[in-house]
Scaffold this active site. Sequence first.
Site, PDB file in Angstrom:
ATOM      1  N   CYS A 258       0.738  -1.238   0.042  1.00 19.28           N
ATOM      2  CA  CYS A 258       0.109  -0.121  -0.097  1.00 19.28           C
ATOM      3  C   CYS A 258       1.004   1.379   0.135  1.00 19.28           C
ATOM      4  O   CYS A 258       2.281   1.193   0.432  1.00 19.28           O
ATOM      5  CB  CYS A 258      -0.940  -0.090   1.183  1.00 19.28           C
ATOM      6  SG  CYS A 258      -2.012  -1.447   1.302  1.00 19.28           S
TER       7      CYS A 258
ATOM      8  N   ARG B  45       4.821   0.321  -6.994  1.00 16.37           N
ATOM      9  CA  ARG B  45       4.892  -0.585  -5.612  1.00 16.37           C
ATOM     10  C   ARG B  45       4.008  -2.020  -5.694  1.00 16.37           C
ATOM     11  O   ARG B  45       3.773  -2.602  -5.040  1.00 16.37           O
ATOM     12  CB  ARG B  45       4.600   0.151  -4.378  1.00 16.37           C
ATOM     13  CG  ARG B  45       5.516   1.515  -4.069  1.00 16.37           C
ATOM     14  CD  ARG B  45       4.961   2.321  -3.192  1.00 16.37           C
ATOM     15  NE  ARG B  45       4.620   1.663  -1.722  1.00 16.37           N
ATOM     16  CZ  ARG B  45       5.223   1.792  -0.690  1.00 16.37           C
ATOM     17  NH1 ARG B  45       6.623   2.345  -0.816  1.00 16.37           N
ATOM     18  NH2 ARG B  45       4.964   1.346   0.179  1.00 16.37           N
TER      19      ARG B  45
ATOM     20  N   TRP C 159      -2.915  -2.530  -1.609  1.00 16.67           N
ATOM     21  CA  TRP C 159      -2.631  -3.741  -2.023  1.00 16.67           C
ATOM     22  C   TRP C 159      -3.355  -4.917  -1.089  1.00 16.67           C
ATOM     23  O   TRP C 159      -3.012  -4.901   0.034  1.00 16.67           O
ATOM     24  CB  TRP C 159      -1.064  -3.989  -2.023  1.00 16.67           C
ATOM     25  CG  TRP C 159      -0.648  -5.415  -2.541  1.00 16.67           C
ATOM     26  CD1 TRP C 159      -0.407  -5.335  -4.037  1.00 16.67           C
ATOM     27  CD2 TRP C 159       0.026  -6.474  -2.085  1.00 16.67           C
ATOM     28  NE1 TRP C 159       0.044  -6.593  -4.100  1.00 16.67           N
ATOM     29  CE2 TRP C 159       0.410  -7.335  -3.154  1.00 16.67           C
ATOM     30  CE3 TRP C 159       0.364  -6.810  -0.761  1.00 16.67           C
ATOM     31  CZ2 TRP C 159       1.128  -8.468  -2.910  1.00 16.67           C
ATOM     32  CZ3 TRP C 159       0.803  -7.798  -0.415  1.00 16.67           C
ATOM     33  CH2 TRP C 159       1.108  -8.888  -1.320  1.00 16.67           C
TER      34      TRP C 159
ATOM     35  N   ASN D  88      -1.544   1.636   6.164  1.00 20.85           N
ATOM     36  CA  ASN D  88      -0.965   0.374   5.750  1.00 20.85           C
ATOM     37  C   ASN D  88      -0.696  -0.479   6.829  1.00 20.85           C
ATOM     38  O   ASN D  88      -0.355  -0.046   8.107  1.00 20.85           O
ATOM     39  CB  ASN D  88       0.471   1.030   5.129  1.00 20.85           C
ATOM     40  CG  ASN D  88       0.293   1.549   3.834  1.00 20.85           C
ATOM     41  OD1 ASN D  88      -0.596   1.805   3.224  1.00 20.85           O
ATOM     42  ND2 ASN D  88       1.523   2.425   3.232  1.00 20.85           N
ATOM     43  N   GLY D  89      -0.584  -1.670   6.650  1.00 22.14           N
ATOM     44  CA  GLY D  89      -0.179  -2.527   7.781  1.00 22.14           C
ATOM     45  C   GLY D  89      -1.680  -3.586   8.071  1.00 22.14           C
ATOM     46  O   GLY D  89      -2.244  -3.523   7.121  1.00 22.14           O
TER      47      GLY D  89
ATOM     48  N   GLU E  79      19.249 -16.566  -9.412  1.00 23.07           N
ATOM     49  CA  GLU E  79      18.502 -15.316  -9.833  1.00 23.07           C
ATOM     50  C   GLU E  79      18.350 -15.123 -11.115  1.00 23.07           C
ATOM     51  O   GLU E  79      17.044 -14.612 -11.351  1.00 23.07           O
ATOM     52  CB  GLU E  79      19.773 -14.166  -9.418  1.00 23.07           C
ATOM     53  CG  GLU E  79      19.535 -12.856 -10.201  1.00 23.07           C
ATOM     54  CD  GLU E  79      18.256 -12.125  -9.318  1.00 23.07           C
ATOM     55  OE1 GLU E  79      17.788 -12.933  -8.486  1.00 23.07           O
ATOM     56  OE2 GLU E  79      17.894 -11.122  -9.859  1.00 23.07           O
TER      57      GLU E  79
ATOM     58  N   LYS F  88      14.344 -13.928 -12.204  1.00 22.37           N
ATOM     59  CA  LYS F  88      13.978 -12.803 -13.003  1.00 22.37           C
ATOM     60  C   LYS F  88      13.238 -13.024 -14.121  1.00 22.37           C
ATOM     61  O   LYS F  88      12.207 -12.673 -14.410  1.00 22.37           O
ATOM     62  CB  LYS F  88      15.366 -12.182 -13.672  1.00 22.37           C
ATOM     63  CG  LYS F  88      16.223 -11.327 -12.954  1.00 22.37           C
ATOM     64  CD  LYS F  88      15.789  -9.844 -12.341  1.00 22.37           C
ATOM     65  CE  LYS F  88      15.037  -9.831 -11.345  1.00 22.37           C
ATOM     66  NZ  LYS F  88      15.299 -10.033  -9.996  1.00 22.37           N
TER      67      LYS F  88
ATOM     68  N   GLU G 174       9.663 -14.047 -12.842  1.00 20.21           N
ATOM     69  CA  GLU G 174       8.585 -13.033 -11.980  1.00 20.21           C
ATOM     70  C   GLU G 174       8.079 -12.080 -12.931  1.00 20.21           C
ATOM     71  O   GLU G 174       7.353 -11.184 -12.923  1.00 20.21           O
ATOM     72  CB  GLU G 174       9.420 -12.364 -10.950  1.00 20.21           C
ATOM     73  CG  GLU G 174      10.545 -11.518 -11.312  1.00 20.21           C
ATOM     74  CD  GLU G 174      11.160 -10.765 -10.213  1.00 20.21           C
ATOM     75  OE1 GLU G 174      10.432 -10.299  -9.263  1.00 20.21           O
ATOM     76  OE2 GLU G 174      12.188 -10.530  -9.937  1.00 20.21           O
TER      77      GLU G 174
ATOM     78  N   HIS H 162      19.907 -35.589 -10.356  1.00 18.07           N
ATOM     79  CA  HIS H 162      19.417 -36.043  -9.014  1.00 18.07           C
ATOM     80  C   HIS H 162      17.796 -35.922  -9.110  1.00 18.07           C
ATOM     81  O   HIS H 162      17.280 -35.801  -8.065  1.00 18.07           O
ATOM     82  CB  HIS H 162      19.914 -35.512  -7.656  1.00 18.07           C
ATOM     83  CG  HIS H 162      21.701 -35.764  -7.634  1.00 18.07           C
ATOM     84  ND1 HIS H 162      21.873 -37.129  -7.193  1.00 18.07           N
ATOM     85  CD2 HIS H 162      22.745 -35.050  -7.818  1.00 18.07           C
ATOM     86  CE1 HIS H 162      23.216 -37.051  -7.209  1.00 18.07           C
ATOM     87  NE2 HIS H 162      23.637 -35.918  -7.323  1.00 18.07           N
TER      88      HIS H 162
ATOM     89  N   LYS I  99       6.552  -4.263  -4.966  1.00 16.52           N
ATOM     90  CA  LYS I  99       8.064  -3.860  -5.011  1.00 16.52           C
ATOM     91  C   LYS I  99       8.655  -4.063  -3.436  1.00 16.52           C
ATOM     92  O   LYS I  99       9.957  -4.416  -3.309  1.00 16.52           O
ATOM     93  CB  LYS I  99       8.485  -2.487  -5.286  1.00 16.52           C
ATOM     94  CG  LYS I  99       9.867  -1.982  -5.152  1.00 16.52           C
ATOM     95  CD  LYS I  99      10.705  -2.751  -6.111  1.00 16.52           C
ATOM     96  CE  LYS I  99      12.058  -2.402  -6.229  1.00 16.52           C
ATOM     97  NZ  LYS I  99      12.922  -3.440  -7.234  1.00 16.52           N
TER      98      LYS I  99
HETATM   99  C1  AGP Z   1      13.270  -9.537  -7.008  1.00 18.10           C
HETATM  100  O1  AGP Z   1      13.383  -9.159  -8.434  1.00 18.10           O
HETATM  101  C2  AGP Z   1      11.865  -9.265  -6.191  1.00 18.10           C
HETATM  102  N1  AGP Z   1      11.450  -8.134  -6.530  1.00 18.10           N
HETATM  103  C3  AGP Z   1      11.973  -9.765  -4.761  1.00 18.10           C
HETATM  104  O2  AGP Z   1      12.302 -11.250  -4.678  1.00 18.10           O
HETATM  105  C4  AGP Z   1      12.800  -8.844  -3.883  1.00 18.10           C
HETATM  106  O3  AGP Z   1      14.077  -9.229  -4.127  1.00 18.10           O
HETATM  107  C5  AGP Z   1      12.229  -9.315  -2.399  1.00 18.10           C
HETATM  108  O4  AGP Z   1      10.951  -9.155  -2.189  1.00 18.10           O
HETATM  109  C6  AGP Z   1      13.454  -8.680  -1.450  1.00 18.10           C
HETATM  110  O5  AGP Z   1      13.025  -7.441  -1.069  1.00 18.10           O
HETATM  111  P1  AGP Z   1      14.048  -6.205  -0.451  1.00 18.10           P
HETATM  112  O6  AGP Z   1      15.348  -6.382  -1.236  1.00 18.10           O
HETATM  113  O7  AGP Z   1      13.479  -5.093  -0.699  1.00 18.10           O
HETATM  114  O8  AGP Z   1      14.146  -6.954   0.967  1.00 18.10           O
END
Ligand code: AGP
Length: 613
Positions: A2, A27, A78, A104-105, A486, A490, A493, A509, A608
Amino acid sequence: MCGIVGYTGRGPALPVLLSGLHRMEYRGYDSAGVALLPAGGGAPQVRRAVGKVAALETAISESPVDASAPLGIGHTRWATHGAPSERNAHPHLSRDGSIALVHNGIIDNFLALRERLVSQGFVFRSETDSEALAHLVEACRADTLLESVRRALSFVSGTYGIAVAASWAPGQIVVARKGSPIAIAAADGVACVASDAAALAGRADSVAYLDDGDIALLVPGGFEVRSIEALSPVVRPAAPLDFAPDAIEKGGYEHFMRKEIAEQPEALENCLRGRLVDEDGTAKLSGLRMEPRDIAALQSVVVTACGTSYYAGLHGTYAFEQFSGIPSRIEQAAEFRYRNPIVAPETALVSLSQSGETADTLAAVREAKRKGALVLSVCNVVGSTIAREAGRGVYLHAGPEIGVASTKAFLCQVAVLSMMALLFGRTRRLSCQEGRTIVGALKALPDLVRAALAQEDAIVRIAEKFAGARDAFFIGRGWQYPAALEGALKLKEISYLHAEGYHAAELKHGPIALLDEHVPVVALSPLGPGHDKMLGNIQECRARKAPVIAIATEGDSSVDAFTEDVIRVPQCPDFTAAVPVVVVEQLFAYHVARLRGEPIDQPRNLAKSVTVE
Ligand code: AGP
């Protein structure tokens, strides 16, 4: 997550609210709303809409509010309690309609609060926990808005970042924070609040961040922060608001993510600047506030993080062990916080978080502090909660990262952890000459990234070939193993193409059962330790007819026998070779997602910063 924004001043408030909400769109959210309080008094005028801020603007044009209103609050939601809908969107109003609130929360005891309020005659219009707060402020009404909010929050357990306004408190916004970030600013007869400083860019030169347990009154031109318990005044230091307004625009790129991939050489230069000491072959990281004797006393390093930061952290543990010889491990933050981990005063707990607000990582920091560990933070957002609660650490200086998929933050996290490992190593066993070699390799990182960026055309051709795949694997060994994880994240997501990162030796395995001609395998095979084994793994994949995309060192023709789809990266030491490889993976994921027509900057279901469990 949010987003909150608020303005009080000479007005009009509405344009400030809408531009702030737009700046927080990255966000991730599913509905939005504003409440305007007219100068001449009268009830808050609320407009809300499901979907993007543009839908809210349409709702306002169809049902205008007082465009001159000098005070307002806004929100992007959100959904956590209650599906995305207009009635669940914020702001929420009190029963008598005089109080507007955004939140928020998560209110943990909201059902009990709701039952109690309903028994007192309050009628709920939404399914949300946040609405209970609006009614509670009315139920706790006192002489001032601040006291009313303070009393209401005394009944609340859970997390909140809130902004509250009332028709009977002209010019005032009350804000409070427990677990969800709140930034406030004041200048030239106005005062603003936001949950993300980017929303205040251009409104003031600096911001102050509330701590948990703070409550503040904003009036035109100023604010006062108090502790919610004792109501005693507290001073929160001003942090520079260094988001240049255009810095959060796209700079001519189609997506923030592509802009941020391109910014990586500069981001790394900013991250490294002033922190590498050639002569002594070491790093200077004053924010750690660690004396050599503190480093010498360390018995272990635990890195904790989530998502992409977790993979950067895994790379970091390799650096800590290779450079400093200190036993190091990576922990999923959500696991660390609940499994009663073994840490001690001789443990350095390194919390890694781009946003500095990730709930699980923040909770891991708090757990480590309870156990007496030496807690360090590595964050990108200055003044973020994790940075402030750790009390010491290193900022990435990567600049605002808007795209949900983390790119430049990942590379800068790898750079910072490498510098920390270098510093720890030079305080223990690493010789000056060895240190100088590492310094030289880290200084070369921006150029390694530029070389990888120059491969974009070749990457696009390969992305066009495989954009229709349903599944993919990324495999690597050693320093390339975190990079494989990683790369898979990428791709999945932002393109929604299912991808798994695996240690190359692990394929046989089990996962190799999934390989056939429809499942491409990205093999991270730059020259270095394990390269010959990687060739064997590539052959295993080819024997199952799986197409192989190799990321290999310039001039290394060993992979050419197995695939025509090869992306070349420069030769460099193994401990930096993951950096150009990950840049290739970023571009591959970006172009596959682009070819598949996906939104890229705001992938479905993602946010985000994950500020809830
Ligand atoms: C990565 O591309 C994602 N956006 C997600 O995995 C992100 O890295 C994760 O939520 C951690 O966020 P932070 O680094 O702000 O703690």
